[in-house]
Design a protein around this motif. Structure first.
Motif, PDB file in Angstrom:
ATOM      1  N   GLY A   5       0.829  -1.199   0.000  1.00 11.99           N
ATOM      2  CA  GLY A   5       0.000   0.000   0.000  1.00 11.99           C
ATOM      3  C   GLY A   5       0.858   1.242   0.000  1.00 11.99           C
ATOM      4  O   GLY A   5       2.015   1.214  -0.451  1.00 11.99           O
ATOM      5  N   TYR A   6       0.303   2.344   0.533  1.00 13.43           N
ATOM      6  CA  TYR A   6       0.996   3.623   0.511  1.00 13.43           C
ATOM      7  C   TYR A   6       0.881   4.309   1.864  1.00 13.43           C
ATOM      8  O   TYR A   6      -0.123   4.178   2.578  1.00 13.43           O
ATOM      9  N   LEU A   7       1.920   5.067   2.179  1.00 14.58           N
ATOM     10  CA  LEU A   7       1.848   5.976   3.312  1.00 14.58           C
ATOM     11  C   LEU A   7       1.271   7.297   2.835  1.00 14.58           C
ATOM     12  O   LEU A   7       1.617   7.780   1.755  1.00 14.58           O
ATOM     13  N   ILE A   8       0.396   7.882   3.631  1.00 10.92           N
ATOM     14  CA  ILE A   8      -0.223   9.157   3.301  1.00 10.92           C
ATOM     15  C   ILE A   8       0.022  10.121   4.445  1.00 10.92           C
ATOM     16  O   ILE A   8      -0.228   9.785   5.617  1.00 10.92           O
ATOM     17  N   SER A   9       0.547  11.289   4.144  1.00  8.28           N
ATOM     18  CA  SER A   9       0.766  12.330   5.152  1.00  8.28           C
ATOM     19  C   SER A   9      -0.525  13.109   5.348  1.00  8.28           C
ATOM     20  O   SER A   9      -1.212  13.448   4.373  1.00  8.28           O
ATOM     21  N   SER A  38       1.110   6.978  12.635  1.00 14.16           N
ATOM     22  CA  SER A  38       1.617   7.951  13.598  1.00 14.16           C
ATOM     23  C   SER A  38       0.673   9.140  13.579  1.00 14.16           C
ATOM     24  O   SER A  38      -0.357   9.124  12.891  1.00 14.16           O
ATOM     25  N   SER A  39       1.018  10.200  14.306  1.00 20.07           N
ATOM     26  CA  SER A  39       0.126  11.357  14.376  1.00 20.07           C
ATOM     27  C   SER A  39      -0.051  12.033  13.023  1.00 20.07           C
ATOM     28  O   SER A  39      -1.049  12.721  12.801  1.00 20.07           O
ATOM     29  N   ARG A  40       0.905  11.854  12.099  1.00 20.90           N
ATOM     30  CA  ARG A  40       0.821  12.536  10.808  1.00 20.90           C
ATOM     31  C   ARG A  40       0.964  11.603   9.604  1.00 20.90           C
ATOM     32  O   ARG A  40       1.158  12.066   8.489  1.00 20.90           O
ATOM     33  N   ARG A  41       0.902  10.326   9.846  1.00 22.91           N
ATOM     34  CA  ARG A  41       1.009   9.379   8.735  1.00 22.91           C
ATOM     35  C   ARG A  41      -0.035   8.276   8.893  1.00 22.91           C
ATOM     36  O   ARG A  41      -0.320   7.827   9.995  1.00 22.91           O
ATOM     37  N   ALA A  42      -0.580   7.857   7.750  1.00 25.36           N
ATOM     38  CA  ALA A  42      -1.551   6.769   7.741  1.00 25.36           C
ATOM     39  C   ALA A  42      -1.218   5.823   6.592  1.00 25.36           C
ATOM     40  O   ALA A  42      -0.572   6.208   5.613  1.00 25.36           O
ATOM     41  N   PHE A  43      -1.670   4.594   6.740  1.00 24.07           N
ATOM     42  CA  PHE A  43      -1.427   3.569   5.731  1.00 24.07           C
ATOM     43  C   PHE A  43      -2.731   3.255   5.020  1.00 24.07           C
ATOM     44  O   PHE A  43      -3.789   3.146   5.647  1.00 24.07           O
ATOM     45  N   GLY A  73       2.381   9.624  -0.048  1.00 24.11           N
ATOM     46  CA  GLY A  73       3.708   9.351   0.482  1.00 24.11           C
ATOM     47  C   GLY A  73       4.363   8.209  -0.265  1.00 24.11           C
ATOM     48  O   GLY A  73       4.094   7.992  -1.452  1.00 24.11           O
ATOM     49  N   ASP A  74       5.194   7.482   0.420  1.00 23.66           N
ATOM     50  CA  ASP A  74       5.979   6.422  -0.210  1.00 23.66           C
ATOM     51  C   ASP A  74       5.182   5.131  -0.371  1.00 23.66           C
ATOM     52  O   ASP A  74       4.240   4.851   0.377  1.00 23.66           O
ATOM     53  N   GLN A  75       5.604   4.350  -1.356  1.00 27.56           N
ATOM     54  CA  GLN A  75       5.099   2.987  -1.458  1.00 27.56           C
ATOM     55  C   GLN A  75       5.620   2.173  -0.280  1.00 27.56           C
ATOM     56  O   GLN A  75       6.716   2.403   0.212  1.00 27.56           O
ATOM     57  N   VAL A  76       4.816   1.212   0.156  1.00 28.92           N
ATOM     58  CA  VAL A  76       5.185   0.370   1.292  1.00 28.92           C
ATOM     59  C   VAL A  76       5.088  -1.090   0.868  1.00 28.92           C
ATOM     60  O   VAL A  76       4.036  -1.529   0.388  1.00 28.92           O
ATOM     61  N   ASP A  77       6.192  -1.837   0.990  1.00 25.93           N
ATOM     62  CA  ASP A  77       6.121  -3.255   0.683  1.00 25.93           C
ATOM     63  C   ASP A  77       5.596  -4.008   1.903  1.00 25.93           C
ATOM     64  O   ASP A  77       5.381  -3.433   2.972  1.00 25.93           O
ATOM     65  N   ASP A  78       5.387  -5.321   1.758  1.00 23.15           N
ATOM     66  CA  ASP A  78       4.725  -6.062   2.827  1.00 23.15           C
ATOM     67  C   ASP A  78       5.562  -6.121   4.101  1.00 23.15           C
ATOM     68  O   ASP A  78       5.040  -6.021   5.210  1.00 23.15           O
ATOM     69  N   ASP A  79       6.894  -6.233   3.969  1.00 23.86           N
ATOM     70  CA  ASP A  79       7.727  -6.273   5.171  1.00 23.86           C
ATOM     71  C   ASP A  79       7.700  -4.949   5.924  1.00 23.86           C
ATOM     72  O   ASP A  79       7.635  -4.919   7.159  1.00 23.86           O
ATOM     73  N   LEU A  80       7.731  -3.841   5.176  1.00 24.18           N
ATOM     74  CA  LEU A  80       7.691  -2.529   5.825  1.00 24.18           C
ATOM     75  C   LEU A  80       6.336  -2.297   6.475  1.00 24.18           C
ATOM     76  O   LEU A  80       6.251  -1.719   7.568  1.00 24.18           O
TER      77      LEU A  80
END
Length: 471
Positions: A5-9, A38-43, A73-80
């Motif tokens: 998925g993706y991280l979104i700020s 986190s307070s400013r990031r969502a998946f 934000g950045d792409q996120v692989d399954d391990d991350l």
């Protein structure tokens, strides 16, 4: 690695508004499209992203993000993705006040209960056993493998009494090997712990208190003012009840995190063997897992395979969480292993929960979002609050297994000469009686949504119709 998925700020003050706006575009799926990291990031999982872009169109989706001050934000692989969810700090997450839990009138009792109990017709099952406060649990015990327990009132503890009437603090055990420290050549860490340390939860690690939260959904019973408190003015819950109120539970502490990859070959199989061979439980509830069988592969240690095979042969029903936010139809271990019953998650209005893992290994789903559960904070602060996860769907199924055993008692033993047959019979009944909503994918989200009343009322299948599971 695959893209999970993706991280979104995002501005934390707009998190709830954006989540609600996006959720409204997913009528066929329940839950939060944005999972806070986190307070400013969502998946956002790749599955949810694709569903939203299909429903809204790509430009409209991007505009919704921009309008609410969010950015790609950045792409996120399954391990991350696993690492992000494992290490997030609850105190640093944005508010999730949309997880409101108004009581629902139960059609059987007329009392106001938690929605997840009404959804699975728990009160109907209780009535078959004389009512939620009159169930005879003779001969039934559930093993609960998690982060341990705290002395929360929902689990039967009182200030003046250090023990619980139904949570077994005599036969509890701690198989969390890393807590032993450096033993040198003194022997197996798990073996040493089994003899002298309790399963009391230290509330440390990434998932401190998780065992209390999941066991409350399994066996909780509390009619105090705190348990009756409601977010809806002028109304109150009948109390706080697990699906199998006051069922005897043997707690085992195996980790301080819901990710048990480091314990797959040690603490987890030792826990299962102890509960099966020594504690002689009938059911095991496991709301933990790992997306990897070992560090780099998709197999599991032989010790775990042997423990699950032994449990099955001994007639112990092992219920495992399918997992959360894992991509590509990947159910976590050990739920994806043979000899287990894998549980996915559902949301209100009989919808699949957007955060649930899914795949061919899922046997059935049960309510996972949002769930009212007991929670303990540092300083012995006992509360009730909302959460989500297949961690809570799992004890709903495990508790239903306990109700099924209590309801049929000697009939099960008379019907099945071989102990594995009672496991196969329960699985067959759970699947046969599950509620199948419109457009439900039985290929990836299980046979449907758990119905506890129907499970108890379903006739026992003939032994000759059951087939022994193999690897």
């Amino acid at each position: 690695m695959t893209i999970a998925g993706y991280l979104i700020s995002i501005d934390p003050t707009r998190f709830t508004k954006l989540n609600r706006e996006l959720a409204a575009q997913l009528p066929g799926m329940g839950g939060e499209p944005l999972a806070p990291i986190s307070s400013r990031r969502a998946f956002m999982s790749i599955d949810v992203l694709r569903a939203l872009q299909s429903a809204m169109g790509g430009p409209a989706f991007d505009k919704a993000l921009f309008r609410n001050g969010a950015e790609w934000g950045d792409q996120v692989d399954d391990d991350l993705a696993v690492a992000l969810f494992r290490t997030r700090e609850p105190a640093d997450l944005p508010p999730r006040d949309e997880l409101e839990l108004p009581p629902v009138a139960d059609p059987v009792t007329g009392k106001l209960l938690d929605w997840h109990l009404v959804e699975i017709e728990a009160a109907g099952a209780w009535n078959l056993l004389g009512g939620h406060d009159k169930i005879d649990w003779t001969g039934v015990a559930v093993g609960h493998i998690d982060t341990g327990f705290t002395t929360h009132p929902a689990l039967g503890f009182k200030k003046s009494v250090p023990t619980s009437p139904w949570l077994d603090t005599v036969r509890d055990r701690n198989f969390f090997s890393r807590e032993v420290g450096n033993l040198g050549d003194t022997g197996s860490p798990a073996a040493m712990f089994a003899s002298w340390d309790s399963a009391a939860d230290t509330l440390g690690g990434f998932s401190g208190g998780h065992g209390t939260r999941t066991s409350s959904v399994l066996c909780g019973f509390d009619t105090s003012a705190a348990a009756k408190a409601s977010v809806v003015e002028g109304s109150s819950f009948a109390g706080y009840f697990g699906v199998a109120p006051r069922v005897p539970v043997v707690p085992v502490r195996v980790e301080d995190s819901v990710w048990v990859q480091n314990e797959l070959g040690t603490g987890l199989p030792d826990s299962i063997d102890y509960l099966v061979d020594s504690a002689a439980v009938n059911v095991i509830s496991l709301s933990m897992g790992s997306p990897r069988g070992v560090l780099t592969g998709t197999d599991v240690p032989k010790r775990l395979k042997d423990a699950l095979r032994n449990a099955y042969a001994r007639g112990v029903i092992v219920v495992c969480a399918a997992g959360n936010h894992i991509p590509d139809e990947q159910v976590v271990f050990p739920a994806r292993q043979p000899f287990t019953l894998a549980v996915g998650g559902s949301a209100p209005q009989s919808r699949p929960w957007s955060g649930s893992s899914y795949g061919a290994q899922v046997d059935v789903s049960a309510p996972a979002y949002p769930i009212r559960r007991a929670t303990t904070k540092r300083g012995n602060k006992y509360e009730y609050g909302a959460g989500d996860g297949t961690s809570f769907a799992t004890p709903l199924v495990a508790g239903t297994a306990a109700l099924w055993l209590a309801h049929h008692k000697g009939a099960i033993e008379a019907a099945y000469a071989e102990k594995w047959q009672r496991v196969a019979a329960f699985l067959a009944i759970v699947k046969r009686t599950a509620h199948v909503p419109h457009d439900w994918s039985t290929a990836t989200r299980g046979a449907g949504i758990l119905n506890a009343r129907a499970v108890l009322q379903e006739p026992l299948p003939l032994a000759a119709d059951l087939r022994r599971e193999t690897e």
